[in-house]
Design an enzyme around this catalytic site. Structure first.
Site, short mmCIF file in Angstrom:
data_model
loop_
_atom_site.label_atom_id
_atom_site.label_comp_id
_atom_site.label_asym_id
_atom_site.label_seq_id
_atom_site.Cartn_x
_atom_site.Cartn_y
_atom_site.Cartn_z
CB ALA A 1 -0.93 0.00 1.21
CG ASN A 2 1.27 4.20 -2.54
OD1 ASN A 2 1.99 3.22 -2.58
ND2 ASN A 2 1.09 5.00 -3.56
#
Ligand code: CTP
Ligand code: CA
Length: 227
Positions: free
Chosen positions: A33-34
């Site tokens: 994820a970011n």
């Protein structure tokens, strides 16, 4: 309740906003994820709706509530985010604020990967579709105004100018997220708006004020076209 924008200058306009991170599955229990709280994108969706626009907010995983007057579509991966955006077309305005994962895992495991005492797994990654670039190059379905965001840790302006060109969007909102800034998860933001004609540095303000100022610019842009 007093209405902020009694004339609703964006009435009859459709807007698409992407927000939040994406989750790219590794296996049923793990993902890549970011960092992204979704706050800036949610604020933009909310203010565009206040201005009268019909807003579809395509959101990656966040805990934020649906902003009043906004239709939210929840997605997880970049691929799903692209599909949801394409399904929302045609729109007049697209604002891509999501922190889209650049890569997904080429072979997502059906079952949880186990350590089993062996070497750590190697993941082969493949590049995700670029939603902003896809919308910017959507031919007859291209929104009339396409706006991207760029979070940069260094050489913010140079990267942002290059990114605006490469993606083919109309405006790009650049912000620094390097050491010492506190943008991710925070309430405040400091941005520079690149319109192609001008570079405008805005003072640090809340993410809501960034949203208000950007939405005002969008509405001014369309009213300047109709004079
Ligand atoms: N974006 C997108 N789809 C992607 C990647 C980015 O729509 N697959 C959008 C973001 O929502 C943002 C803009 O593109 O509006 C810039 O994102 P950024 O990650 O800065 O751009 P990249 O081209 O991925 O460049 P970098 O290598 O710096 O990550
Ligand atoms: Ca990226």
């Amino acid at each position: 309740e007093a209405r902020l924008f009694p004339q609703r200058p964006l009435k009859d306009f459709h807007a698409l906003v992407t927000a939040g991170p994406t989750h790219e599955a590794i296996d049923p229990v793990r993902y890549i994820a970011n960092h992204s709280s979704g706050r800036q994108g949610y604020a933009i969706a909310e203010v565009l709706a206040e201005l009268g626009a019909c807003v579809t907010l395509v959101s990656g995983p966040t805990d934020l509530p649906v902003p009043p007057g906004v239709e939210r579509v929840r997605v997880s991966s970049a691929q799903e985010m692209l599909a949801a955006c394409e399904a929302a077309l045609p729109v007049d305005i697209a604002v891509c604020v999501a922190a889209v994962g650049d890569w997904s895992v080429a072979q997502v495991a059906d079952e949880k990967l186990k350590k089993l005492g062996g070497a750590p797994p190697s993941l082969t990654l493949k590049e995700n579709p670029d939603i902003l670039a896809t919308l910017s190059k959507a031919g007859p379905l291209r929104p009339r105004l396409v706006i991207g965001f760029a979070a940069e840790t260094n050489n913010v302006l140079a990267h942002a100018l290059e990114k605006r060109q490469r993606k083919g969007c109309d405006w790009l909102v650049a912000n620094g997220v390097g050491a010492g800034t506190n943008v991710f998860g925070g309430q405040r933001n400091r941005v520079t708006l690149l319109t192609g004609q001008e570079e405008e540095s805005w003072p640090e303000m809340s993410k809501f004020d960034v949203a208000r100022r950007l939405a005002q610019r969008i509405s001014d842009y369309f009213s300047s076209l109709s004079i």
